[in-house]
Write a protein that holds these residues in place. Structure first.
Motif, PDB file in Angstrom:
ATOM      1  N   ASN A  46       0.830  -1.206   0.000  1.00 23.18           N
ATOM      2  CA  ASN A  46       0.000   0.000   0.000  1.00 23.18           C
ATOM      3  C   ASN A  46       0.868   1.261   0.000  1.00 23.18           C
ATOM      4  OD1 ASN A  46      -2.550   1.444   0.202  1.00 23.18           O
ATOM      5  ND2 ASN A  46      -1.932   1.923   2.304  1.00 23.18           N
ATOM      6  N   GLN A  47       1.928   1.245   0.813  1.00 22.54           N
ATOM      7  CA  GLN A  47       2.844   2.387   0.848  1.00 22.54           C
ATOM      8  C   GLN A  47       3.600   2.519  -0.475  1.00 22.54           C
ATOM      9  OE1 GLN A  47       4.893   0.974   4.395  1.00 22.54           O
ATOM     10  NE2 GLN A  47       4.242   2.801   5.528  1.00 22.54           N
ATOM     11  N   MET A  48       3.924   1.392  -1.066  1.00 23.55           N
ATOM     12  CA  MET A  48       4.646   1.385  -2.331  1.00 23.55           C
ATOM     13  C   MET A  48       3.807   2.025  -3.432  1.00 23.55           C
ATOM     14  SD  MET A  48       6.439  -1.915  -4.141  1.00 23.55           S
ATOM     15  CE  MET A  48       7.180  -2.425  -2.585  1.00 23.55           C
ATOM     16  N   GLU A  49       2.510   1.791  -3.413  1.00 21.33           N
ATOM     17  CA  GLU A  49       1.620   2.357  -4.420  1.00 21.33           C
ATOM     18  C   GLU A  49       1.606   3.876  -4.357  1.00 21.33           C
ATOM     19  OE1 GLU A  49      -2.089   0.466  -3.652  1.00 21.33           O
ATOM     20  OE2 GLU A  49      -1.671  -1.263  -4.938  1.00 21.33           O
ATOM     21  N   LYS A  50       1.798   4.431  -3.154  1.00 20.87           N
ATOM     22  CA  LYS A  50       1.809   5.881  -2.999  1.00 20.87           C
ATOM     23  C   LYS A  50       3.120   6.500  -3.482  1.00 20.87           C
ATOM     24  CE  LYS A  50      -1.344   5.803   0.967  1.00 20.87           C
ATOM     25  NZ  LYS A  50      -1.516   6.087   2.422  1.00 20.87           N
ATOM     26  N   ILE A  51       4.176   5.697  -3.454  1.00 21.88           N
ATOM     27  CA  ILE A  51       5.492   6.197  -3.840  1.00 21.88           C
ATOM     28  C   ILE A  51       5.734   6.083  -5.344  1.00 21.88           C
ATOM     29  CG2 ILE A  51       7.981   5.662  -3.665  1.00 21.88           C
ATOM     30  CD1 ILE A  51       7.531   5.037  -0.740  1.00 21.88           C
ATOM     31  N   PHE A  52       5.047   5.157  -6.003  1.00 18.54           N
ATOM     32  CA  PHE A  52       5.432   4.822  -7.368  1.00 18.54           C
ATOM     33  C   PHE A  52       5.172   5.932  -8.381  1.00 18.54           C
ATOM     34  CE2 PHE A  52       1.071   4.009  -8.605  1.00 18.54           C
ATOM     35  CZ  PHE A  52       1.075   3.949  -9.999  1.00 18.54           C
ATOM     36  N   LEU A  53       4.236   6.859  -8.116  1.00 19.44           N
ATOM     37  CA  LEU A  53       3.929   7.889  -9.106  1.00 19.44           C
ATOM     38  C   LEU A  53       5.117   8.816  -9.401  1.00 19.44           C
ATOM     39  CD1 LEU A  53       0.208   8.804  -8.389  1.00 19.44           C
ATOM     40  CD2 LEU A  53       1.155   7.855 -10.497  1.00 19.44           C
ATOM     41  N   PRO A  54       5.794   9.361  -8.368  1.00 20.78           N
ATOM     42  CA  PRO A  54       6.976  10.174  -8.700  1.00 20.78           C
ATOM     43  C   PRO A  54       8.020   9.370  -9.475  1.00 20.78           C
ATOM     44  CG  PRO A  54       6.334  10.509  -6.415  1.00 20.78           C
ATOM     45  CD  PRO A  54       5.507   9.374  -6.917  1.00 20.78           C
ATOM     46  N   TYR A  55       8.154   8.106  -9.132  1.00 19.02           N
ATOM     47  CA  TYR A  55       9.102   7.237  -9.841  1.00 19.02           C
ATOM     48  C   TYR A  55       8.708   7.106 -11.309  1.00 19.02           C
ATOM     49  CZ  TYR A  55      11.310   2.876 -11.371  1.00 19.02           C
ATOM     50  OH  TYR A  55      12.005   1.931 -12.082  1.00 19.02           O
ATOM     51  N   VAL A  56       7.450   6.873 -11.560  1.00 19.05           N
ATOM     52  CA  VAL A  56       6.965   6.656 -12.934  1.00 19.05           C
ATOM     53  C   VAL A  56       7.161   7.894 -13.798  1.00 19.05           C
ATOM     54  CG1 VAL A  56       4.847   6.381 -14.276  1.00 19.05           C
ATOM     55  CG2 VAL A  56       5.326   4.826 -12.390  1.00 19.05           C
ATOM     56  N   PHE A  57       6.938   9.076 -13.216  1.00 20.99           N
ATOM     57  CA  PHE A  57       7.002  10.307 -14.001  1.00 20.99           C
ATOM     58  C   PHE A  57       8.418  10.869 -14.117  1.00 20.99           C
ATOM     59  CE2 PHE A  57       2.424  10.462 -13.092  1.00 20.99           C
ATOM     60  CZ  PHE A  57       1.939  10.850 -14.325  1.00 20.99           C
TER      61      PHE A  57
END
Length: 414
Positions: A46-57
């Motif tokens: 769940n925490q990983m899902e919140k972090i992944f957006l900055p990584y993706v962009f």
């Protein structure tokens, strides 16, 4: 398609992107390295899902963002194309809406009504008047907020505007991204100021030193006459060197800007140039750079100077074009010093790709047209007179008591 259906479709794409970084071996390995780098190796899904957006962009592999790699895998997709054009900014919350927000973008000065991809109950504690660092994107004429990374209180207004200016300094085109009215304003300002510059100086370039550049720019801004006879470039021994004051950090860039070139310890040449289409530039070591093509042996650290002009993002392709048109041996000398065999077109595309991809105006002109920049300078200008109660008695042409090295009329008395 109704908004609810569109939100479902967008969330489905984002979920698939998350699955992509979990299943593509190369991306997965890099993602876990990224998590380790930011100290988030042992976190829940769940925490990983919140972090992944900055990584993706923002994370890149082989000069492509993770989202671009995902697009390469799935092929053309309208939502993914629109996500690639998402804008990350800082916004003032004007209103809390039933299914989203009304946000004012501090950077491009445009107001947006955005829909949330999640339930509004997830934003408890977020109120009108606060500032959010987030990311929005447009799809089918509707805007959606897909990420909030930070929330600032209304009392942190100065910090919010400082953040906006830092983003503008890094990427000046953000001032007019998705805001054609602002770009038209910038074009109008440039046209007006160019005529004013030519009328004032009779040419579009002035060679001087950092000790006089502020006076020249200040006189131009104030519409005052200035005698250039004693403000020329009197450099005898041409040498390129590191100027630490030119490397501004988040904490000191505004204060250094107020200090001006004259506050720098060492003396070096500066060219004040007004480009008819791009705006006003103050280019350190311009005369030194030109001297290389007259006699490269007469310039100490010639290679470092060339590398500085190529690698510095604030020096546009038009400056290189100006010098190359003046010196027929431009490419021959550059290639000889760098040990390369570039054509001019290849050189510029390699070192200045952003100028081919976007319409780029000078940082000085962009900041001049930025309300956020004016807002922050107002903060700094108010603080300084309070520290020195004699400021109001200082003559307009006297040095400013704040120690900036500028005239009072061009600093705290402006």
């Amino acid at each position: 398609m109704v908004v609810l259906e569109k939100i479902t479709e967008i969330n489905s794409i984002l979920k698939d992107v998350f699955n992509f970084i979990q299943t593509d071996e190369r991306v997965k390995t890099d993602f876990y390295e990224y998590l380790a780098t930011i100290g988030s190796r042992n976190i829940s899904l769940n925490q990983m899902e919140k972090i992944f957006l900055p990584y993706v962009f923002e994370r890149k592999l082989d000069d492509k963002t993770i989202l671009e790699l995902y697009k390469d895998k799935i092929g053309n997709n309208e939502i993914v194309e629109n996500l690639l054009n998402a804008q990350a900014s800082i916004f003032e919350i004007k209103k809390i809406l039933k299914n989203g927000f009304e946000l004012y973008n501090l950077i491009n000065e445009k107001t947006y009504k955005v829909s949330s991809l999640t339930k509004m109950t997830n934003f408890r504690g977020v109120y009108s008047g606060q500032y959010i660092v987030g990311r929005i994107f447009k799809d089918c004429d509707e805007y959606y907020i897909i990420e909030i990374t930070n929330v600032l209180s209304h009392s942190q207004k100065e910090e919010a505007y400082r953040f906006a200016i830092m983003k503008l300094i890094q990427s000046p085109q953000l001032l007019y991204f998705d805001n054609p009215d602002k770009e038209n304003e910038i074009k109008s300002v440039i046209a007006e100021m160019y005529q004013k510059f030519i009328s004032s100086f009779g040419k579009d370039i002035i060679l001087t030193t950092n000790k006089h550049a502020d006076d020249i720019i200040g006189a131009f801004n104030e519409g005052e006459e200035i005698d250039l006879s004693d403000k020329g470039c009197d450099i005898v021994n041409y040498k390129f060197f590191h100027v630490k004051e030119l490397e501004n950090s988040y904490n000191n860039f505004l204060e250094n800007s107020m200090g001006g070139f004259a506050s720098h310890n060492e003396t070096y040449d500066v060219a004040v140039i007004f480009d008819k289409e791009k705006g006003l530039y103050a280019i350190p070591f311009y005369a030194t750079f030109c001297k290389i093509f007259e006699d490269k042996n007469a310039v100490e650290n010639a290679k470092q100077c060339i590398e500085y002009f190529l690698a510095n993002d604030s020096i546009p392709n038009t400056i290189l074009e100006r010098v190359s048109s003046k010196y027929s041996n431009f490419m021959e000398t550059v290639n000889e010093i760098l040990g390369e065999s570039y054509t001019f077109e290849v050189l510029v595309k390699k070192y200045k790709p952003e100028y081919y991809q976007n319409t780029m105006y000078s940082s000085a002109t962009v900041l001049f047209c930025s309300n956020a920049f004016s807002e922050v300078f107002d903060y700094l200008s108010v603080e300084k007179p309070a520290e020195n109660k004699q400021v109001e008695k200082v003559g307009r042409n006297a040095p400013c008591p704040c120690g900036s090295g500028k005239k009072y009329k061009n600093c705290c008395g402006k």
